[in-house]
Design an enzyme around this catalytic site. Structure first.
Site, PDB file in Angstrom:
ATOM      1  N   LYS A  50      13.980  -6.647  29.722  1.00 57.93           N
ATOM      2  CA  LYS A  50      14.534  -7.375  30.876  1.00 57.93           C
ATOM      3  C   LYS A  50      13.521  -8.305  31.545  1.00 57.93           C
ATOM      4  O   LYS A  50      13.909  -9.189  32.302  1.00 57.93           O
ATOM      5  CB  LYS A  50      15.129  -6.394  31.884  1.00 57.93           C
ATOM      6  CG  LYS A  50      16.314  -5.657  31.276  1.00 57.93           C
ATOM      7  CD  LYS A  50      17.239  -5.040  32.280  1.00 57.93           C
ATOM      8  CE  LYS A  50      18.500  -4.538  31.573  1.00 57.93           C
ATOM      9  NZ  LYS A  50      19.505  -4.037  32.464  1.00 57.93           N
ATOM     10  N   SER A  75      19.454  -0.297  39.593  1.00 57.45           N
ATOM     11  CA  SER A  75      18.855   1.022  39.827  1.00 57.45           C
ATOM     12  C   SER A  75      17.672   1.247  38.911  1.00 57.45           C
ATOM     13  O   SER A  75      17.016   2.279  38.979  1.00 57.45           O
ATOM     14  CB  SER A  75      19.904   2.111  39.588  1.00 57.45           C
ATOM     15  OG  SER A  75      20.368   2.030  38.264  1.00 57.45           O
TER      16      SER A  75
END
Length: 311
Positions: A50, A75
């Site tokens: 990511k 999260s």
């Protein structure tokens, strides 16, 4: 969209990411019945692919927007990725995290200088809080997976994999929010003339599998899977790419995910998170179909709570 465009994306994010290793194992090849090449994004900065999408999304903002900062709701891995990318680029990152997010993940975000705003754990509560922060700060909202710049950034892992292993017949990725598999599919389309992309998805969170069958975005009523990074759903930016350019999605059981994860820990001697094991589990589940083929697998991340392993 073309090959040159994706090369520009890759060149843009290169200073902010690691070019991660591609590893293989003779024993794994024998077990899988094919030649497996693992693109190890568990070695990426902040421990997951990511970082690529987060960096690309920030770098594509105007200087004026960049100076106001960025906001997201996450999260886990994207919370860390956006915080670290923003820190490296020198801007503020506001991260809406559910109040029940693991403390280890909150600590990582704080370590990367991200500003944590807690919300209730429902998707609607997270979105509403992110919108509130956006209004208050003027920060640009960046979605963890349903954002064109994020999708294109995630595809750079596949560009690197195909540069190193141009002969690949297939690339497997896990499927959660759809950003990784969509980026992978675009990169495979423009950097290979034969490589097909296949998704692995937990049977307990099979929204992408059902979405491909029905032709519209489906949702999960429950997401009771150990693959905590795959509990999100597809979006309107990545779903059309998935429909168009992904070969298919293979569903795997929880035991198969754990077994695949254990196999990589034991045989490869590397740490991967449960979500990463889903792609390998999908290959093992239908290995007869891939006999003697050259198969790439994106190991999506290695951010695992080692005090809470499933084996």
């Amino acid at each position: 969209m073309n090959k040159e465009f994706l090369i520009q994306v890759h060149n843009r994010v290169k200073p902010y990411i690691h070019k991660t290793a591609v590893l293989s194992s003779q024993l794994i090849n024998e077990i899988a019945g094919c030649n497996v090449f693992f693109k190890c994004e568990n070695f990426q900065k902040m421990g997951a692919f990511k970082m690529r999408g987060a960096a690309n999304a920030i770098l594509n903002l105007s200087e004026e927007d960049r100076n106001k900062g960025v906001v997201t709701h996450s999260s886990g891995n994207f919370a860390q990725a956006l915080s670290l990318a923003a820190n490296k680029i020198g801007i503020e990152a506001y991260i809406v995290m559910p109040e029940n997010a693991p403390q280890v993940k909150k600590n990582a975000v704080k370590g990367y200088k991200g500003h944590i705003i807690e919300s209730e754990s429902t998707p609607i509560a997270r979105e509403q809080m992110a919108e509130k922060v956006k209004q208050e700060t003027g920060a640009t909202f960046i979605h963890p997976s349903n954002d064109d710049d994020v999708i294109h950034g995630q595809g750079t892992a596949t560009i690197e994999l195909l540069e190193e292993r141009p002969q690949l017949d297939y690339i497997f990725t896990p499927v959660g929010g759809g950003g990784l598999i969509a980026g992978t599919a675009l990169a495979a389309k423009y950097f290979s003339d034969k490589c097909k992309v296949i998704g692995g998805e937990p049977k307990n969170a099979d929204d992408a599998y059902r979405s491909m069958k029905s032709g519209k975005i489906e949702f999960n009523k429950t997401t009771n899977t150990i693959a905590d990074g795959l509990r999100t759903f597809l979006g309107d930016r990545n779903f059309p790419i998935i429909m168009n350019d992904v070969e298919r999605i293979i569903l795997v059981e929880e035991e198969e995910i754990i077994e695949a994860m254990k196999l990589i820990w034991e045989r490869m001697k590397i740490i991967i998170e449960p979500s990463s094991a889903v792609a390998f589990a999908a290959l093992l589940k239908e290995k007869e179909q891939f006999k003697n083929k050259d198969v790439g697998i994106i190991i999506s991340g290695g951010n695992v709570d080692v005090s809470n392993l499933p084996f």
